[in-house]
Scaffold this active site. Structure first.
Site, PDB file in Angstrom:
ATOM      1  N   VAL A   1      25.481  70.965   7.517  1.00 46.05           N
ATOM      2  CA  VAL A   1      24.587  72.072   7.180  1.00 46.05           C
ATOM      3  C   VAL A   1      25.474  73.063   6.433  1.00 46.05           C
ATOM      4  O   VAL A   1      26.391  73.640   7.023  1.00 46.05           O
ATOM      5  CB  VAL A   1      23.980  72.723   8.433  1.00 46.05           C
ATOM      6  CG1 VAL A   1      23.070  73.872   8.044  1.00 46.05           C
ATOM      7  CG2 VAL A   1      23.226  71.697   9.260  1.00 46.05           C
ATOM      8  N   SER A   2      25.257  73.228   5.150  1.00 46.75           N
ATOM      9  CA  SER A   2      26.152  74.054   4.339  1.00 46.75           C
ATOM     10  C   SER A   2      26.145  75.509   4.796  1.00 46.75           C
ATOM     11  O   SER A   2      25.236  75.958   5.505  1.00 46.75           O
ATOM     12  CB  SER A   2      25.743  73.979   2.863  1.00 46.75           C
ATOM     13  OG  SER A   2      25.927  72.688   2.346  1.00 46.75           O
TER      14      SER A   2
END
Length: 290
Positions: free
Chosen positions: A110-111
Site C-alpha cells: 500500500v503506497s
C-alpha cells in the site's frame, strides 16, 4: 485544524496504536490471505475508524504544508480509512506517510499516501474523470480516486495477484461483473457523494490496460482516460502510449526496481505524445509481462 504536535493529536495516534493491538495476534502468518471475517470485524470497529481518521489529521496538515494538493485530494486522505486496506498487523502504522507491505517478498505494497496524490495531481484527476489504474493492491488507491472523481466519474483498476484482487473487491464493496468472471465491479458503498463506479479486473496489467484503452479509442464520445501505473516499469510503455487517445494522460514510475526511477508523465495532445519527468521515486517492480 490542531497542530500536528498538539496533545489531542498525540493522543489520537496513541489511541490508534492501542486499538490496533486487538488485531496483532489474530493470525499465525501475517503473509497469509486476510480472512473475510477479519476484514468485516475491522470494518465494524467504529473506535478504530475514528482513531484512524483523527490520527490522519497531522498527515493531512503535513501534506498541505509540503505540497499544493487540492483540498478535495486532502479530504480523500483524511476520510478514506487507510487502516482497512493494510495488513491487520500494520494498523498502528496506517496513518503514517510510508508504504506498507502486502506480501513477504515485497512485490506489493500500500503506497505512501502522498505518492497517490502526486500521481493524481500530475494526471489532473478531477470530478467526472475516468481513471485506469495498473496495480490495485488492496484497493486503497482506487478508494482515494473514487472519492476524487465522484459519482459522475469512473475508476477501473487491474491487479495481477488473485488474492489481492479478491480482497480489494471485498474492501471496495464489489459485486460480480456480469461481463465476465475476470472482472468485479462496484458502485461504491456509503453515501452517494462517495460512490463513483469502480471496475476491478484481474490479470496482466499492461495487456488488460491496452485492451481497455483500445476500446476507449473506439468510443470518442467518452471522456479520455487518465492512466496511473503504481509499479516501476523498466522502460516507457510504448504499447500503452500508442493506445492513448487525444487528451489522455499517463503517469508511471520508470526505471529498474533497485536503481534510479523517475516519475514520467505522458500526454497525447493533437496527436503528439508529450513527455515530462517529475523527480525521483521508488516503487515496487512490475510483475507479469515486462
Amino acid at each position: 485544524m490542531p497542530s500536528p504536535t498538539s496533545p489531542e493529536l498525540r493522543a489520537a495516534v496513541a489511541s490508534l496504536a492501542a486499538l490496533a493491538v486487538r488485531y496483532d495476534d489474530r493470525r499465525p502468518d501475517r503473509w497469509a490471505p486476510v480472512p473475510e471475517q477479519l476484514d468485516e470485524v475491522i470494518a465494524r470497529d467504529v473506535d478504530l475508524a475514528e482513531a484512524g481518521r483523527v490520527a490522519r489529521a497531522p498527515l493531512v496538515a503535513e501534506l498541505a504544508r509540503r505540497f499544493e494538493f487540492p483540498a478535495h485530494y486532502l479530504d480523500a486522505i483524511l476520510l478514506v480509512p487507510r487502516e482497512r486496506f493494510v495488513l491487520p498487523e500494520d494498523l498502528a502504522a496506517s496513518a503514517d506517510d510510508t508504504p506498507l507491505p502486502l506480501d513477504r517478498a515485497g512485490h506489493a505494497t500500500v503506497s505512501a499516501p502522498h505518492a497517490y496524490l502526486l500521481t493524481y495531481s500530475l494526471l489532473g484527476l478531477a470530478p467526472g474523470d475516468r481513471l485506469l489504474e495498473l496495480g490495485t493492491g488492496t484497493g486503497y488507491g482506487a478508494a482515494l480516486a473514487r472519492r476524487i472523481v465522484g459519482p459522475t466519474g469512473h475508476v477501473t483498476s487491474i491487479e495481477i495477484d488473485p488474492a489481492l484482487h479478491v480482497r480489494a473487491a471485498r474492501l471496495l464493496g464489489a459485486r460480480p461483473d456480469p461481463r465476465g468472471d475476470e472482472a468485479l465491479a462496484c458502485s461504491g458503498a456509503g453515501p452517494s457523494h462517495e460512490a463513483a463506479s469502480v471496475t476491478l479486473l484481474c490479470g496482466d496489467g499492461r495487456s488488460l490496460a491496452e485492451h481497455v484503452l483500445a476500446v476507449g479509442r473506439a468510443l470518442p464520445s467518452e471522456r479520455p482516460w487518465k492512466v496511473a501505473v503504481t509499479y516501476a516499469l523498466t522502460a516507457p510503455p510504448a504499447a500503452l502510449e500508442d493506445q492513448l487517445a487525444d487528451g489522455s494522460v499517463l503517469v508511471a514510475p520508470v526505471g529498474p526496481w533497485e536503481g534510479h526511477q523517475e516519475l514520467m508523465r505522458v500526454e497525447r495532445r493533437q496527436g503528439a505524445l508529450l513527455r515530462e519527468v517529475h523527480g525521483a521515486v521508488r516503487y515496487v517492480a512490475e510483475r507479469g509481462r515486462g
